[in-house]
Motif scaffolding. Structure first.
Motif, PDB file in Angstrom:
ATOM      1  N   LYS B 134      42.043   5.737  75.635  1.00  0.00           N
ATOM      2  CA  LYS B 134      41.405   6.977  76.046  1.00  0.00           C
ATOM      3  C   LYS B 134      41.440   7.009  77.576  1.00  0.00           C
ATOM      4  N   ALA B 135      42.070   8.044  78.092  1.00  0.00           N
ATOM      5  CA  ALA B 135      42.184   8.162  79.551  1.00  0.00           C
ATOM      6  C   ALA B 135      41.415   9.390  79.997  1.00  0.00           C
ATOM      7  N   GLU B 136      40.502   9.182  80.928  1.00  0.00           N
ATOM      8  CA  GLU B 136      39.734  10.308  81.484  1.00  0.00           C
ATOM      9  C   GLU B 136      40.023  10.372  82.975  1.00  0.00           C
ATOM     10  N   PHE B 137      39.992  11.565  83.493  1.00  0.00           N
ATOM     11  CA  PHE B 137      40.090  11.653  84.956  1.00  0.00           C
ATOM     12  C   PHE B 137      39.280  12.851  85.436  1.00  0.00           C
ATOM     13  N   ARG B 138      38.880  12.764  86.698  1.00  0.00           N
ATOM     14  CA  ARG B 138      38.218  13.889  87.367  1.00  0.00           C
ATOM     15  C   ARG B 138      38.896  14.107  88.708  1.00  0.00           C
ATOM     16  N   GLN B 146      33.042  19.478  95.228  1.00  0.00           N
ATOM     17  CA  GLN B 146      32.900  19.898  93.835  1.00  0.00           C
ATOM     18  C   GLN B 146      34.068  19.407  92.991  1.00  0.00           C
ATOM     19  N   GLN B 147      33.826  19.401  91.680  1.00  0.00           N
ATOM     20  CA  GLN B 147      34.873  18.967  90.764  1.00  0.00           C
ATOM     21  C   GLN B 147      35.820  20.119  90.492  1.00  0.00           C
ATOM     22  N   LEU B 148      37.120  19.837  90.574  1.00  0.00           N
ATOM     23  CA  LEU B 148      38.110  20.881  90.326  1.00  0.00           C
ATOM     24  C   LEU B 148      38.649  20.815  88.900  1.00  0.00           C
ATOM     25  N   ASP B 149      38.703  19.623  88.366  1.00  0.00           N
ATOM     26  CA  ASP B 149      39.286  19.491  87.038  1.00  0.00           C
ATOM     27  C   ASP B 149      38.780  18.180  86.431  1.00  0.00           C
ATOM     28  N   GLY B 150      38.783  18.120  85.144  1.00  0.00           N
ATOM     29  CA  GLY B 150      38.397  16.899  84.458  1.00  0.00           C
ATOM     30  C   GLY B 150      38.870  16.979  83.017  1.00  0.00           C
ATOM     31  N   LYS B 151      39.640  15.980  82.593  1.00  0.00           N
ATOM     32  CA  LYS B 151      40.177  16.023  81.224  1.00  0.00           C
ATOM     33  C   LYS B 151      40.203  14.606  80.663  1.00  0.00           C
TER      34      LYS B 151
END
Lengths: 284, 450
Positions: B134-138, B146-151
């Protein structure tokens, strides 16, 4: 009739011919005028005064030139009203003696009524000489002070100097209340623009740049930092728009602090609207 | 007097009561709107400064100690991808002030601003109960905070490179606004052996040069492989004993079939944008003409009929037009015609010969090879022939192919020793060599895998 018309025709023709010859088509000659060198100087340099602040330090540059004259100016202003009073006083002097004589009866009569009815006639002749000096002198005496006479003499000399003195001293060091000279200079604006241009890294994928013109409004604090997050006034959709918007915001954030702007001009740059327009960069 | 008044009122347009009310309403509205606008300082910024964006990529956090190396490798692949794009400048991890990042906590932005990072990618790799990764990134905007993306993604452990490419694409897309191109593959002709007995094999690899796989054994000569824009299918020209023929190859199954049953040589195949047709050249005597074959119905249509050599056809991404090279005017030049055939318009007018035109997947440019003064150049021009720009020029540059986002071109360059693959940006910058096991030529870029 024929001769008349013939005469008319010939005369008309003659006048016309004369007009054609005398008013020939020679153009108006405009003699070459030597170009006059003109310096363009912004009006602001002369008309605008700086806005005053109560605690501003006085500039003492103009003083040395006018110092001596200013001192003299102050004195005549004070003495002016006194001079006119003096003239009236002089008139009063002459008139003064008679009124006391006229007013004499009244005080005497009062005293007579209070004291004894028979005596007033004898005393009436004596008191008038004593009473007048007591009343009139009270108001008139201060006008005759020796100091004021000296001021009169001084005034004449001072008046001559006053005209030049007042003119030379026309620039007040504390400024006018409505001054508006605190504008951003061109170099400040250019420095601000250069900073934003250097830091604006628009997304390279822009294809229709007219859709990605980003207007950003920002409020600044006097220290040149953002008072709050900048507002984006443009709207659009899609990933490319988001990237374009973010790049503009990022440029604004990174440009902090805006130290090229002087604090004195804060009023003019506390609220800035920047338009990031990529059309020139992505044309073709 | 009244007459005069009535005449006046008839002559002049006196506002009616309703008009007056409307005017008053508008006036009050105007009065209500804030009037601070007049005090705003307006500024136009018409020029930016396009430069690689400094980005910080601290190693992804591993859920278990044994996954630490895997997490580090994934971070390394993402970093290399972004760096190769030329649009990002990954910051040396030794400069990081905040070393270990918990992906669930907002990073300390001042620490990242201090090293001038504009974007920050944090992530975590954990192993699921079923063995999957399981790979997560932000993705964080450091200056805006601020956070631009996260999946998050799930995959088998051996697929970790693809995960890294997919995360690279997500970061690239969010920050540049363009489609990514990292989760793609390249099919190319691998060349080994001495020059007179060169073995040419069809090979497949990731766009960064990893995972090389051979598709043919090398007993036949293969040329001009082309990817299907919609599926993982390749068409290429091959010849063993008989005439050169155009083949179709399914990468996953290895299944191979011949395209069209033409008498004579067929070459320079290329798929249509929908992947349903193949357009190619067919040699007829000393001439060659363009034909298109529908892969389902096997029906073929002739597109050109000229006493000249028409070849290297390439579809516009909308499928409406075809660009191709032809010597009908005396020398090889680039022409554009409707996809169904018809009058062709010459678009190349520069010095020398123009060949191998390839329409960009974005539609804005046509890439070509130009031969002039003994030099080979790769260039781009707009479909109407304007805006021509040479990207690279040298002893031998040939065979441009577009990345699926239309920003990067891959080609092969031979400086005398042998050919290698290179990529270049459409701005002409970022000229990079692509690692290959040996000599390589004729690259073709795949569409995005995901």
């Amino acid at each position: 009739m024929k001769t008349a018309s013939a005469l008319s025709v010939t005369l008309h023709v003659a006048v016309l011919a004369w007009a054609m010859i005398s008013f020939n088509g020679k153009a108006f000659d405009v003699p070459p005028v030597e170009a006059m060198p003109v310096d363009m100087i912004p009006v602001e340099d002369f008309t605008e005064l700086t806005k005053g602040a109560k605690d501003a330090p006085k500039k003492e540059e103009p003083k040395p030139l006018v110092e001596k004259k200013q001192e003299e100016v102050k004195k005549p202003e004070e003495t002016k009203p006194k001079v006119t009073e003096k003239k009236e006083v002089a008139a009063a002097k002459e008139e003064a003696p008679p009124p006391p004589q006229e007013t004499k009866p009244d005080p005497i009569a009062e005293k007579i009524e209070k004291q004894e009815p028979p005596k007033p006639q004898q005393q009436a002749a004596k008191p008038p000489e004593r009473l007048p000096p007591k009343r009139p002198p009270v108001p008139k005496q201060p006008k005759f002070d020796a100091d004021k006479i000296a001021a009169l003499l001084d005034k004449r000399e001072a008046q001559r100097n006053a005209a030049t003195g007042a003119d030379l001293n026309s620039a007040p060091s504390l400024g006018a209340s409505q001054g508006n000279a605190k504008r951003l200079s061109a170099s400040e604006l250019e420095a601000l623009r250069a900073r934003l241009m250097a830091l604006w890294n628009p997304p390279v994928g822009i294809q229709n740049p007219e859709q990605f013109i980003i207007r950003v409004r920002m409020q600044l604090k006097p220290d040149g930092r953002l008072a709050g997050p900048p507002q984006v006034l443009s709207s659009g959709h899609g990933q490319l728009f988001d990237s374009a918007r973010d790049s503009a915001i990022r440029a604004v954030f990174r440009a902090q602090p805006f130290d090229m702007l002087r604090k004195e001009t804060y009023d003019t740059w506390k609220d800035i609207e920047v338009t990031f327009d990529p059309r020139d960069m992505f044309r073709g | 007097m009244t007459d005069v008044m009535s005449r006046l009122s008839r002559l002049t347009v006196l506002p009616s009561r309703r008009d007056l009310l409307a005017g008053a309403a508008a006036g009050s509205l105007l009065a209500l709107t804030p009037r601070t606008a007049s005090a705003v300082l307006r500024l136009d910024i018409t020029q930016g400064n396009i430069q690689p964006m400094p980005i910080a990529l601290p190693d992804f956090v591993a859920g278990a100690p044994q996954d630490a190396e895997l997490a580090r490798n994934i971070t390394g692949v993402i970093s290399a991808n972004l760096q190769r794009s030329g649009l990002f400048a990954p910051i040396n991890p030794q400069a990081f002030i905040e070393k270990v990042i918990n992906t669930d906590v907002v990073p300390r932005f001042p620490d990242w601003r201090a090293i001038n990072a504009q974007a920050l990618v944090t992530g975590r790799i954990t192993r699921q109960g079923d063995g999957r990764l399981k790979a997560e990134f932000r993705l964080w905007d450091v200056f805006a905070g601020q956070q631009l993306d996260g999946k998050q993604y799930f995959t088998t452990p051996e697929n970790w490179r693809r995960i890294a490419h997919i995360i690279s694409d997500a970061v690239y897309e969010r920050l540049t606004g363009e489609r990514g191109y990292f989760d793609t593959r390249i099919v190319f002709v691998d060349e080994t052996g001495p020059k007179d007995r060169r073995v040419k094999r069809l090979a497949l690899m990731d766009q960064d040069g990893a995972n090389v796989r051979y598709l043919t054994r090398g007993d036949e000569l293969v040329l001009t492989p082309r990817f299907n824009p919609s599926t993982q299918e390749v068409t290429y020209m091959s010849y063993g004993q008989g005439d050169p023929k155009v083949f179709l190859l399914n990468i996953e199954t290895g299944q191979r079939e011949i395209v069209g049953n033409f008498p004579g040589m067929t070459f320079a195949p290329r798929f249509s944008p929908d992947g349903q047709r193949v357009v190619m050249s067919l040699q007829q005597g000393n001439n060659s003409n363009l034909f298109v074959m529908d892969l389902r119905s096997k029906q073929t249509t002739r597109l050109t009929d000229t006493p000249a050599i028409d070849t290297s056809p390439s579809y516009a991404p909308d499928g409406s037009r075809i660009c191709f090279e032809s010597d009908r005017g005396g020398s090889q030049q680039i022409y554009v015609m409707p996809a169904a055939g018809g009058p062709a318009q010459r678009i190349s007018f520069g010095e020398g010969h123009y060949s191998t035109p390839v329409w960009s997947p974005r539609g804005d440019y046509i890439a070509y090879t130009r031969q002039a003064r003994g030099q080979f150049a790769i260039g781009v021009m707009k479909p109407d022939g304007s805006g021509e720009r040479v990207l690279t020029e040298g002893f031998h540059n040939e065979g441009p192919t577009w990345a699926p986002n239309g920003r990067v071109i891959m080609f092969f360059r031979d400086n005398g020793g042998g050919p290698y693959l290179f990529t270049i940006d459409i701005t002409g910058r970022n000229d990079l060599k692509v690692p290959t096991p040996s000599f390589a030529s004729d690259p073709a870029w795949s569409p995005l895998l995901s």
